[in-house]
Structure formats: structure tokens, C-alpha cells
Design a protein around this motif. Structure first.
Motif, PDB file in Angstrom:
ATOM      1  N   CYS A  89       0.722   9.485  -0.963  1.00  0.00           N
ATOM      2  CA  CYS A  89      -1.006   9.140  -1.640  1.00  0.00           C
ATOM      3  C   CYS A  89      -0.979  10.922  -1.073  1.00  0.00           C
ATOM      4  CB  CYS A  89      -1.321   8.712  -0.622  1.00  0.00           C
ATOM      5  SG  CYS A  89      -1.701   7.204  -0.509  1.00  0.00           S
ATOM      6  N   LEU A  90      -0.341  11.811  -0.048  1.00  0.00           N
ATOM      7  CA  LEU A  90      -0.668  12.821   0.323  1.00  0.00           C
ATOM      8  C   LEU A  90       0.089  14.041  -1.453  1.00  0.00           C
ATOM      9  CD1 LEU A  90      -1.075  15.143   1.685  1.00  0.00           C
ATOM     10  CD2 LEU A  90       1.121  15.216   2.477  1.00  0.00           C
TER      11      LEU A  90
ATOM     12  N   ASN B 245      -2.243   3.997 -10.220  1.00  0.00           N
ATOM     13  CA  ASN B 245      -2.381   5.659 -10.062  1.00  0.00           C
ATOM     14  C   ASN B 245      -3.089   5.670  -8.360  1.00  0.00           C
ATOM     15  OD1 ASN B 245      -0.859   6.026 -12.201  1.00  0.00           O
ATOM     16  ND2 ASN B 245      -2.304   7.538 -13.332  1.00  0.00           N
ATOM     17  N   VAL B 246      -2.636   6.182  -6.959  1.00  0.00           N
ATOM     18  CA  VAL B 246      -3.344   7.123  -5.938  1.00  0.00           C
ATOM     19  C   VAL B 246      -3.557   7.512  -6.549  1.00  0.00           C
ATOM     20  CG1 VAL B 246      -0.720   6.293  -4.751  1.00  0.00           C
ATOM     21  CG2 VAL B 246      -1.618   8.558  -5.841  1.00  0.00           C
TER      22      VAL B 246
ATOM     23  N   CYS C 255      -6.055   6.625  -3.106  1.00  0.00           N
ATOM     24  CA  CYS C 255      -5.235   5.724  -1.834  1.00  0.00           C
ATOM     25  C   CYS C 255      -5.339   6.057  -0.266  1.00  0.00           C
ATOM     26  CB  CYS C 255      -4.196   4.899  -3.028  1.00  0.00           C
ATOM     27  SG  CYS C 255      -4.136   3.913  -1.754  1.00  0.00           S
ATOM     28  N   PHE C 256      -5.564   5.725   0.661  1.00  0.00           N
ATOM     29  CA  PHE C 256      -5.278   6.194   1.834  1.00  0.00           C
ATOM     30  C   PHE C 256      -5.170   5.480   2.761  1.00  0.00           C
ATOM     31  CE2 PHE C 256      -6.064   8.732   5.693  1.00  0.00           C
ATOM     32  CZ  PHE C 256      -4.958   9.450   5.619  1.00  0.00           C
ATOM     33  N   SER C 257      -4.404   4.506   3.672  1.00  0.00           N
ATOM     34  CA  SER C 257      -4.697   3.857   4.657  1.00  0.00           C
ATOM     35  C   SER C 257      -4.292   4.232   5.495  1.00  0.00           C
ATOM     36  CB  SER C 257      -3.945   2.883   4.068  1.00  0.00           C
ATOM     37  OG  SER C 257      -4.059   1.683   4.822  1.00  0.00           O
TER      38      SER C 257
ATOM     39  N   ILE D 265       0.903  -1.204  -0.420  1.00  0.00           N
ATOM     40  CA  ILE D 265      -0.039   0.177  -0.305  1.00  0.00           C
ATOM     41  C   ILE D 265       1.385   1.130  -0.190  1.00  0.00           C
ATOM     42  CG2 ILE D 265      -1.698   1.352   1.135  1.00  0.00           C
ATOM     43  CD1 ILE D 265      -2.561  -1.355   2.358  1.00  0.00           C
ATOM     44  N   PRO D 266       0.333   2.498  -1.138  1.00  0.00           N
ATOM     45  CA  PRO D 266       1.523   3.346  -0.771  1.00  0.00           C
ATOM     46  C   PRO D 266       1.331   4.243   0.158  1.00  0.00           C
ATOM     47  CG  PRO D 266       0.100   3.144  -2.366  1.00  0.00           C
ATOM     48  CD  PRO D 266      -0.227   2.138  -2.041  1.00  0.00           C
ATOM     49  N   SER D 267       2.837   4.624   0.830  1.00  0.00           N
ATOM     50  CA  SER D 267       2.655   5.262   1.946  1.00  0.00           C
ATOM     51  C   SER D 267       1.892   6.902   2.128  1.00  0.00           C
ATOM     52  CB  SER D 267       4.090   5.508   1.671  1.00  0.00           C
ATOM     53  OG  SER D 267       4.711   6.800   1.453  1.00  0.00           O
TER      54      SER D 267
END
Length: 346
Positions: free
Chosen positions: A178-179, A298-299, A311-313, A172-174
Motif C-alpha cells: 500500500c505504501l 488497485n491499492v 487501501c490501508f488497514s 488485504i495488501p500488506s
């Protein structure tokens, strides 16, 4: 959604993130963070009655979690029972008077404001309960509280957040990655005019403050929210949020009975103070949606004429979880640590 029943085998008189059924008989309660699926029974009348007749039972949590908890009038009765930074505590059998001493350490969990992991050290061994957590590879190795001198502490059991312990979520992208994707989209949009605004369609009442503070700093602005009450004693967040709707980034929320009827309409209205219609795009932070994609994306993905998924986890990826529980076991870092069991807690 947490399915953890609240009890650890090693210290069965403690209840964590669950406050109903057999947990009513606990000698100490621990709350890792203020999300509802970890608070079952916390405002129940049976528990409230128990507290009225107990001289020893306490609820342990972080300072921020305490502030969020007591911000809700339904939990106000906990104020005189809540402690924030426990070290050595006594588990007391009020019928017999027998005591058991344990040392409890709060560790940052990276899940949401106030979220912590609990490290228990006592006569039944060292046990780590993570609650929900999002830690990148290497974060745990820098936690001094997990070390004793130059070596990693022996950990008998780890009760581990396994929300995304699934190969579909291997990476999962950091949050930083994502920011950057979210900030690029927002920057391109709001730079067009003061009537171009963004709605962050956030699912939970809180937990997205990382976005608010970083976006506020990036664009020298504040993010519009419904209320500031929960942030009154959190100045590092309070300065980046506002109830003034005259800003271009919004995280206000629809009333619960309307949230499924409004689509992408901005909860606080679709026109500016001077009557000019606003140009609105919505960004919905997601994790499951991205994990279910069969191809790498892409995110930030456009999903409609004016809507996007980002994307945000809040939870660690499959690879981050594997590394984390290997760390207490000493496998990846070649330390003389030992872990007997890993318990997966959804």
C-alpha cells in the motif's frame, strides 16, 4: 468498533480495554492501545474514585500507550497508577487479602504505535488477548515470548480481534504494498511544483505514523500535523512530523465541528505563504471501502477530480487471522501446542 465486554472467563478479576459497569470491580486493568473504542470508562468519576481508595489496583500498558494516554489532560490522574512492562503481578482481593499471582507478557500487535497483545500465564492456564492487531502470516511464529524452548506454549484460550474475519477481506495488501502505491501517486504529484500538495485525510487522531515516517523518508521531508505533543517522547516519529505548514505532505485535521463541511479543502489553508493558490489532492486511507468492492482493484483508486482512496488497514485480513489463531493451536506449524477456545472480539 470494539464490542468486547472487558472480561475473560479464565481470569475474571482482570479487565481489558473496558473500564465501566462490572469492570469497575476489577483487580487489575489492561489497555492494549489508545483508541477510544478500547477506553470506555477510563476517565470516569467512579473509576477515579476507586483508584483514590485502592492500594493495589494498577493499569498496565506499553510505554508508548502511556505517553499517548497522559498527553491528554483528562487521563492525567492515571500517571501514578500506570506501569509499563509487567512481568509477574499480584491480583489482590482487598476485602480478604487473598492474592493470585500471574505472569503477563506484552507482545507487539502491529495495530498502531504502542499497541500490544497480552499473554497471561497463571493457575487457570495460558490465555492470549490480542486487542486490535495487524500481523502478517509468519509474524507470530517469530515471537520468542510465545515459545518455551523449542515448542510453542500451550494456549488455553485466544481472545481474537475479528474485525475483518470476513471472506470479503480474505486478502488485504500488506502495508508495504500500500505504501508503494501511495508513494507513487504522491511522488508524481508533488514533483510538478512546490505548490502541488497532498492531504492525507486520516480518520483517526493517530495510527497512521507508519505512513508519515516512510513518506518522510522517501521524499526527504516532514509531514504537517496539528500538534507534536503526543510524539515528544517518540523520537523515531517526531523527526518526520512538523507543525510548519510550508511542506507538501499534510495530515492536519479539521476541527470536529467542521470536518463534514470542508470536503477536500486543506485544513490549514489553500494558499501558500506568498499567496499562490495550492494545487491539492486528497488521499483517504481506507479498508472497508476496498473490501466492499466486488472486483479486485488497485491499492489506490481515484474517486473524484482531486480525491483518491488508498487501501490501508490497521487490522489483519481474514487469511491472516486464520493463520494467527491456528499458530497458537499448533495446527499449521505442527507444534505440540494446544488451544481449547477462540473467542472473537469485534
Amino acid at each position: 468498533m470494539s464490542s468486547f465486554a472487558g472480561r475473560m472467563k479464565e481470569y475474571p478479576t482482570i479487565s481489558l480495554d473496558r473500564f465501566d459497569r462490572e469492570n469497575l470491580h476489577a483487580q487489575a486493568y489492561f489497555l492494549s492501545h489508545c483508541h477510544k473504542d478500547h477506553m470506555k470508562g477510563l476517565k470516569g468519576p467512579l473509576l477515579k474514585r476507586k483508584l483514590q481508595f485502592s492500594r493495589t489496583v494498577r493499569l498496565y500498558c506499553s510505554f508508548v500507550t502511556k505517553e499517548l494516554l497522559l498527553n491528554n489532560p483528562k487521563y492525567a490522574f492515571w500517571e501514578e497508577y500506570t506501569l509499563e512492562s509487567p512481568t509477574q503481578i499480584s491480583l489482590v482481593d482487598e476485602a480478604s487479602g487473598e492474592k493470585q499471582e500471574i505472569v503477563v507478557t506484552l507482545l507487539p500487535a502491529g495495530h498502531c504505535p504502542g499497541s500490544v497483545m497480552f499473554l497471561f500465564e497463571g493457575c487457570h492456564g495460558n490465555v492470549l488477548y490480542t486487542g486490535d492487531f495487524r500481523l502478517a502470516v509468519g509474524d507470530a511464529s517469530r515471537m520468542e515470548q510465545l515459545h518455551s524452548g523449542s515448542r510453542v506454549k500451550d494456549i488455553q484460550s485466544v481472545y481474537l480481534d475479528s474485525t475483518f474475519y470476513d471472506p470479503r477481506f480474505y486478502q488485504i495488501p500488506s502495508r508495504e504494498v500500500c505504501l508503494r502505491g501511495i508513494a507513487e501517486l504522491i511522488g508524481n504529484w508533488i514533483s510538478q511544483s512546490r505548490y502541488h500538495v497532498v492531504w492525507l485525510n486520516c480518520k483517526a487522531a493517530y495510527g497512521y505514523e507508519y505512513l508519515f515516517t516512510n513518506l518522510g523518508e522517501e521524499f526527504s521531508t516532514q509531514v504537517h500535523v496539528n500538534s507534536l505533543n503526543m510524539f515528544k517522547k517518540m523520537p523515531e516519529i517526531l523527526s518526520y512530523v512538523t507543525t510548519d505548514r510550508r511542506c507538501q505532505i499534510h495530515a492536519c485535521r479539521h476541527p470536529k465541528d467542521e470536518e463534514f463541511l470542508q470536503g477536500n479543502r486543506l485544513p490549514c489553508g489553500s494558499t501558500a505563504a506568498d499567496g499562490t493558490p495550492l494545487r491539492i489532492i486528497s488521499i483517504k486511507p481506507s479498508t472497508m471501502w476496498f473490501g466492499e468492492r466486488t472486483k479486485k482493484t488497485n491499492v489506490v483508486i481515484k474517486t473524484g477530480a482531486s480525491s483518491y482512496r488508498a487501501c490501508f488497514s490497521f487490522h489483519s485480513s481474514y487469511s491472516e487471522v486464520r493463520f494467527f489463531w491456528f499458530f497458537p493451536c499448533g495446527v499449521l506449524l505442527n507444534k505440540l501446542a494446544y488451544c481449547d477456545k477462540v473467542h472473537y472480539c469485534l
